[in-house]
Design a protein around this motif. Structure first.
Motif, PDB file in Angstrom:
ATOM      1  N   VAL A 113       0.542  -1.315   0.072  1.00 42.95           N
ATOM      2  CA  VAL A 113       0.193  -0.077   0.230  1.00 42.95           C
ATOM      3  C   VAL A 113       1.059   1.205  -0.474  1.00 42.95           C
ATOM      4  N   THR A 114       2.107   1.395   0.887  1.00 48.88           N
ATOM      5  CA  THR A 114       2.959   2.444   0.927  1.00 48.88           C
ATOM      6  C   THR A 114       3.372   2.775  -0.892  1.00 48.88           C
ATOM      7  N   SER A 115       3.311   1.989  -1.610  1.00 47.06           N
ATOM      8  CA  SER A 115       3.949   2.516  -2.938  1.00 47.06           C
ATOM      9  C   SER A 115       2.829   2.896  -3.973  1.00 47.06           C
ATOM     10  N   LEU A 116       2.049   3.085  -3.779  1.00 49.73           N
ATOM     11  CA  LEU A 116       0.782   3.910  -4.573  1.00 49.73           C
ATOM     12  C   LEU A 116       1.186   4.881  -4.233  1.00 49.73           C
ATOM     13  N   PRO A 117       0.959   6.003  -5.255  1.00 53.32           N
ATOM     14  CA  PRO A 117       0.453   7.472  -5.244  1.00 53.32           C
ATOM     15  C   PRO A 117      -0.121   7.958  -4.239  1.00 53.32           C
ATOM     16  N   THR A 118       0.688   9.462  -3.758  1.00 54.71           N
ATOM     17  CA  THR A 118      -0.347   9.910  -2.942  1.00 54.71           C
ATOM     18  C   THR A 118      -1.171  10.589  -3.328  1.00 54.71           C
ATOM     19  N   ASP A 119      -1.652  10.971  -4.001  1.00 56.76           N
ATOM     20  CA  ASP A 119      -3.126  11.367  -4.389  1.00 56.76           C
ATOM     21  C   ASP A 119      -4.351  10.644  -4.330  1.00 56.76           C
ATOM     22  N   CYS A 120      -4.171   8.760  -4.327  1.00 59.48           N
ATOM     23  CA  CYS A 120      -5.235   8.513  -3.776  1.00 59.48           C
ATOM     24  C   CYS A 120      -5.040   8.542  -1.918  1.00 59.48           C
ATOM     25  N   THR A 121      -6.947   8.822  -2.588  1.00 56.35           N
ATOM     26  CA  THR A 121      -7.384   9.297  -1.170  1.00 56.35           C
ATOM     27  C   THR A 121      -7.916   8.305  -0.550  1.00 56.35           C
ATOM     28  N   SER A 122      -7.876   8.642   1.042  1.00 54.88           N
ATOM     29  CA  SER A 122      -8.475   7.386   2.409  1.00 54.88           C
ATOM     30  C   SER A 122     -10.122   7.909   1.784  1.00 54.88           C
ATOM     31  N   VAL A 123     -10.946   6.385   2.119  1.00 57.74           N
ATOM     32  CA  VAL A 123     -12.017   6.150   1.799  1.00 57.74           C
ATOM     33  C   VAL A 123     -12.308   7.369   3.170  1.00 57.74           C
ATOM     34  N   ALA A 162     -12.140  -1.731   0.024  1.00 54.19           N
ATOM     35  CA  ALA A 162     -11.556  -0.641  -0.239  1.00 54.19           C
ATOM     36  C   ALA A 162     -11.359   0.712   0.703  1.00 54.19           C
ATOM     37  N   THR A 163     -10.137   0.696   0.965  1.00 56.09           N
ATOM     38  CA  THR A 163      -9.416   1.372   1.996  1.00 56.09           C
ATOM     39  C   THR A 163      -8.914   3.389   1.000  1.00 56.09           C
ATOM     40  N   GLY A 168     -10.286   7.405 -10.315  1.00 58.07           N
ATOM     41  CA  GLY A 168     -11.964   6.365 -10.357  1.00 58.07           C
ATOM     42  C   GLY A 168     -11.832   4.847  -9.706  1.00 58.07           C
ATOM     43  N   TRP A 169     -11.022   4.347  -9.235  1.00 55.83           N
ATOM     44  CA  TRP A 169     -10.558   2.858  -9.453  1.00 55.83           C
ATOM     45  C   TRP A 169     -10.345   2.910  -7.067  1.00 55.83           C
ATOM     46  N   TRP A 170     -11.192   2.015  -7.210  1.00 58.41           N
ATOM     47  CA  TRP A 170     -11.668   1.422  -5.587  1.00 58.41           C
ATOM     48  C   TRP A 170     -10.919   0.478  -5.105  1.00 58.41           C
ATOM     49  N   VAL A 171      -9.353   0.697  -4.461  1.00 54.06           N
ATOM     50  CA  VAL A 171      -8.336   0.429  -4.046  1.00 54.06           C
ATOM     51  C   VAL A 171      -7.997  -0.133  -2.680  1.00 54.06           C
ATOM     52  N   GLY A 172      -8.124  -1.375  -1.924  1.00 55.00           N
ATOM     53  CA  GLY A 172      -7.668  -2.168  -0.763  1.00 55.00           C
ATOM     54  C   GLY A 172      -6.615  -2.875  -1.137  1.00 55.00           C
ATOM     55  N   ALA A 173      -5.796  -3.443   0.580  1.00 50.98           N
ATOM     56  CA  ALA A 173      -5.339  -4.667   0.375  1.00 50.98           C
ATOM     57  C   ALA A 173      -6.325  -5.655   1.129  1.00 50.98           C
ATOM     58  N   LEU A 178      -2.616  -6.345  -2.555  1.00 47.01           N
ATOM     59  CA  LEU A 178      -3.442  -5.024  -3.659  1.00 47.01           C
ATOM     60  C   LEU A 178      -4.553  -5.465  -4.549  1.00 47.01           C
ATOM     61  N   PHE A 179      -5.689  -4.853  -4.572  1.00 45.06           N
ATOM     62  CA  PHE A 179      -6.706  -5.413  -5.472  1.00 45.06           C
ATOM     63  C   PHE A 179      -7.234  -3.581  -5.992  1.00 45.06           C
ATOM     64  N   GLY A 180      -7.870  -3.725  -6.572  1.00 41.00           N
ATOM     65  CA  GLY A 180      -8.470  -2.619  -7.489  1.00 41.00           C
ATOM     66  C   GLY A 180      -9.764  -2.566  -7.715  1.00 41.00           C
ATOM     67  N   PHE A 181     -10.866  -1.744  -7.911  1.00 41.84           N
ATOM     68  CA  PHE A 181     -12.058  -2.231  -8.535  1.00 41.84           C
ATOM     69  C   PHE A 181     -12.622  -0.947  -9.165  1.00 41.84           C
ATOM     70  N   THR A 182     -12.852  -0.798 -10.993  1.00 37.31           N
ATOM     71  CA  THR A 182     -13.644   0.179 -11.052  1.00 37.31           C
ATOM     72  C   THR A 182     -14.757  -0.615 -11.298  1.00 37.31           C
ATOM     73  N   PRO A 183     -16.466   0.317 -11.164  1.00 38.36           N
ATOM     74  CA  PRO A 183     -17.337   0.487 -11.265  1.00 38.36           C
ATOM     75  C   PRO A 183     -18.125  -0.073 -12.718  1.00 38.36           C
ATOM     76  N   GLU A 184     -18.784  -1.128 -12.924  1.00 34.49           N
ATOM     77  CA  GLU A 184     -19.599  -1.082 -14.230  1.00 34.49           C
ATOM     78  C   GLU A 184     -20.797   0.369 -13.842  1.00 34.49           C
TER      79      GLU A 184
END
Length: 197
Positions: A113-123, A162-163, A168-173, A178-184
């Motif tokens: 998770v620490t390797s994700l970009p800093t512009d990813c925002t916490s849920v 996702a945290t 537009g991606w929902w990302v979590g551990a 790590l996992f990611g999801f974009t809605p349909e």
């Protein structure tokens, strides 16, 4: 020269040289047989091409219009333009499934998770998980809030854990990955999918 012109020229030459019997190199029977062989070859070529396209379409349809993919690293997937920019370059064992007729995609990868970009925002309550349309006049209300794709490495409802939201991606551990999801989109028809791999 067309076959008709060739046939016409042969007759003219033959009439002009009645005393001299000219040598005919292609008899009318052989010429028409050649036309038949060419026509048959054309039909076979068209049929083979059509069958290829049909079988490809059927394969796509039988998989619920879904495609699975893998990359050795995040860098490989981004170079291939198959992964979003937030995926860490050093992510490994990247696997995903996407719908060819919509927007949904699910991903998993070995990465921190620490390797994700800093512009990813916490849920949180002020920043809930929502679809973030990237085109046209679509709004969050045009999207589903749950995953409809399936994979052996994806647990139903996992997207709700996702945290972070990375664009537009929902990302979590989960389980050290790590996992990611974009809605349909709600407008996309969800078809039966093959058994998850």
């Amino acid at each position: 020269m067309t076959q008709h012109e060739n046939h016409h020229d042969h007759r003219s030459t033959h009439r002009a040289d009645r005393a001299d019997v000219s040598t005919v190199t292609t008899s009318p029977v052989r010429r028409y047989r050649g036309v038949g062989v060419l026509a048959l070859a054309s039909v076979v070529a068209v049929t083979t091409t059509a069958c290829g396209a049909i079988s490809e379409a059927l394969q796509d349809r039988s998989s619920g219009h879904t495609k699975a993919f893998t990359y050795d690293s995040g860098a490989d997937g981004k170079a291939d333009e198959g992964l979003p920019s937030w995926v860490p370059d050093d992510a490994s064992d990247v696997r995903g499934v996407f719908r060819t007729t919509g927007d949904e995609m699910i991903l998993t990868m070995e990465a921190e998770v620490t390797s994700l970009p800093t512009d990813c925002t916490s849920v949180d309550a002020d920043h809930p998980l929502v679809a973030k349309p990237a085109r046209g006049t679509l709004t969050a209300d045009d999207y589903r809030t749950g995953s409809t794709l399936e994979a052996g490495w994806w647990t139903a409802g996992q997207e709700q854990d996702a945290t972070l939201q990375c664009g537009g991606w929902w990302v979590g551990a989960k389980d050290g990955a790590l996992f990611g999801f974009t809605p349909e989109l709600k407008a996309v028809q969800i078809e039966d999918q093959p058994d998850p791999a």
